[in-house]
Design a protein around this motif. Structure first.
Motif, short mmCIF file in Angstrom:
data_model
loop_
_atom_site.label_atom_id
_atom_site.label_comp_id
_atom_site.label_asym_id
_atom_site.label_seq_id
_atom_site.Cartn_x
_atom_site.Cartn_y
_atom_site.Cartn_z
N SER A 160 0.84 -1.19 0.00
CA SER A 160 0.00 0.00 0.00
C SER A 160 0.88 1.24 0.00
O SER A 160 2.03 1.21 0.42
N GLY A 161 0.28 2.33 -0.47
CA GLY A 161 1.05 3.56 -0.56
C GLY A 161 1.75 3.68 -1.90
O GLY A 161 1.57 2.86 -2.80
N VAL A 162 2.58 4.67 -2.00
CA VAL A 162 3.29 4.95 -3.25
C VAL A 162 4.76 5.23 -2.95
O VAL A 162 5.08 6.14 -2.18
N VAL A 163 5.61 4.43 -3.54
CA VAL A 163 7.06 4.66 -3.46
C VAL A 163 7.52 5.11 -4.83
O VAL A 163 7.25 4.44 -5.83
N THR A 164 8.19 6.22 -4.88
CA THR A 164 8.67 6.78 -6.15
C THR A 164 10.15 6.47 -6.34
O THR A 164 10.76 5.74 -5.56
N ASP A 165 10.72 7.04 -7.38
CA ASP A 165 12.15 6.83 -7.65
C ASP A 165 13.01 7.30 -6.48
O ASP A 165 14.06 6.70 -6.20
N ALA A 166 12.58 8.37 -5.78
CA ALA A 166 13.35 8.86 -4.63
C ALA A 166 13.39 7.83 -3.51
O ALA A 166 14.44 7.61 -2.89
N GLY A 167 12.27 7.22 -3.22
CA GLY A 167 12.25 6.18 -2.19
C GLY A 167 13.03 4.95 -2.61
O GLY A 167 13.66 4.28 -1.78
N LEU A 168 13.00 4.63 -3.89
CA LEU A 168 13.74 3.47 -4.39
C LEU A 168 15.24 3.65 -4.21
O LEU A 168 15.97 2.67 -4.01
#
Length: 330
Positions: A160-168
């Motif tokens: 759940s939620g959203v992980v973007t390139d920054a979180g990756l």
């Protein structure tokens, strides 16, 4: 005419004669009107107080004597029935109060994501766990900083939620990570490049990515990558060209990728491929016929089901749906 001698009264008086009084009634007759008021008459009901009179009076009050107008005296209910009825009313009242309380009471606030994530991180640091999994918590990039360079973490699953390139980019610092699943995360070609540092990565699951063939091809530098699951609403059939460059793959699952007959041949050329799962491809019947004639060893699923022509078709213990361990899963 001869004169009559004057009459005299009883005493010989010359007084004129008077009207003789009415004869007096005897005492009994004179007192007769008062007989109704006499004590004896007033006390006459007391005669009923005798047993015989009381019984006769009671007989007069019976329903039969009264023509059945009076109802019979009601029967008294046993006390245990009254107690049972009172208990049931109490239970109903208590349940009503609880229902009213639950309806109007405020729901408990959800546990903060940093506390839940912090507990799982602490378990990994203590050597009690090798996995962090959040299935019903909305994860954001800002929640991932405590994960940076966390050793001993081998499985990371965020559903759940959203992980973007920054979180990756933070996830890419996990030295021991071997299994990564990020749902609802639009990872792009720029973000996927950071994963090339994860030399221990074996399973990569990005079902809602925004990758192109060139971005996927960058994963060819991961020597231990064995299972790849990719998908996305913007994926094109050309994605199979990039997947075909990952020669160490054993299982491939492409979701909503319009793989063509040509793309199917590119995927089938992977030297170690064992399982191929395709959801909503654009492969024709001619393409499937070619695949099963030339690669009968492949375990093939079409839209989460065994293909009818799959010679390796067999029942699954958990149903027909593909599991992530075999290249499928959600």
């Amino acid at each position: 005419m001869t004169d009559l001698p004057p009459t005299s009264n009883e005493h010989g008086s010359d007084a004129p004669p008077t009207a003789s009084p009415s004869p007096e009634l005897p005492p009994a007759a004179a007192d007769a009107p008062a007989a109704a008021d006499a004590p004896a008459a007033a006390d006459s009901p007391a005669v009923v107080d005798t047993p015989a009179a009381a019984d006769s009076a009671a007989a007069v009050r019976t329903p039969a004597a009264a023509g059945g107008d009076e109802p019979p005296e009601p029967r008294r209910r046993p006390p245990y029935l009254v107690i049972a009825a009172a208990t049931m009313l109490g239970v109903f009242a208590l349940n009503g109060i609880r229902l009213l309380w639950d309806t109007h009471s405020e729901p408990e606030p959800p546990v903060r994501i940093d506390l839940v994530l912090g507990e799982q991180i602490a378990a990994v640091v203590a050597g009690e766990s090798e996995a962090i999994e959040l299935s019903d918590r909305e994860v954001r990039d800002s929640d991932l900083e405590p994960l940076r360079e966390l050793g001993g973490l081998r499985t990371l699953i965020f559903d759940s939620g959203v992980v973007t390139d920054a979180g990756l980019a933070v996830i890419a610092t996990l030295p021991d990570l071997s299994h990564l699943r990020l749902r609802n995360s639009p990872i792009s070609d720029a973000g996927i490049a950071s994963l090339t540092e994860l030399e221990n990565l074996r399973v990569l699951n990005l079902p809602q990515s925004q990758l192109t063939a060139d971005g996927v091809a960058r994963l060819s530098g991961l020597p231990r990558l064995r299972q790849l699951r990719l998908g996305g609403s913007e994926s094109t059939g050309d994605l199979s060209r990039g997947v075909a460059k990952l020669e160490n793959l054993r299982a491939v699952h492409l979701i909503d990728v319009p793989v063509s007959d040509a793309g199917l041949k590119q995927l089938a050329a992977l030297p170690y491929l064992e399982s191929l799962y395709l959801d909503n491809p654009s492969v024709t019947e001619a393409g499937w016929q070619w695949l099963f004639e030339n690669h009968p060893e492949l375990h093939v699923h079409l839209n989460q089901q065994h293909h009818d022509r799959d010679p390796a078709r067999h029942p699954h213990h958990s149903g027909e749906g593909a599991s992530e361990g075999a290249g499928g899963g959600g």
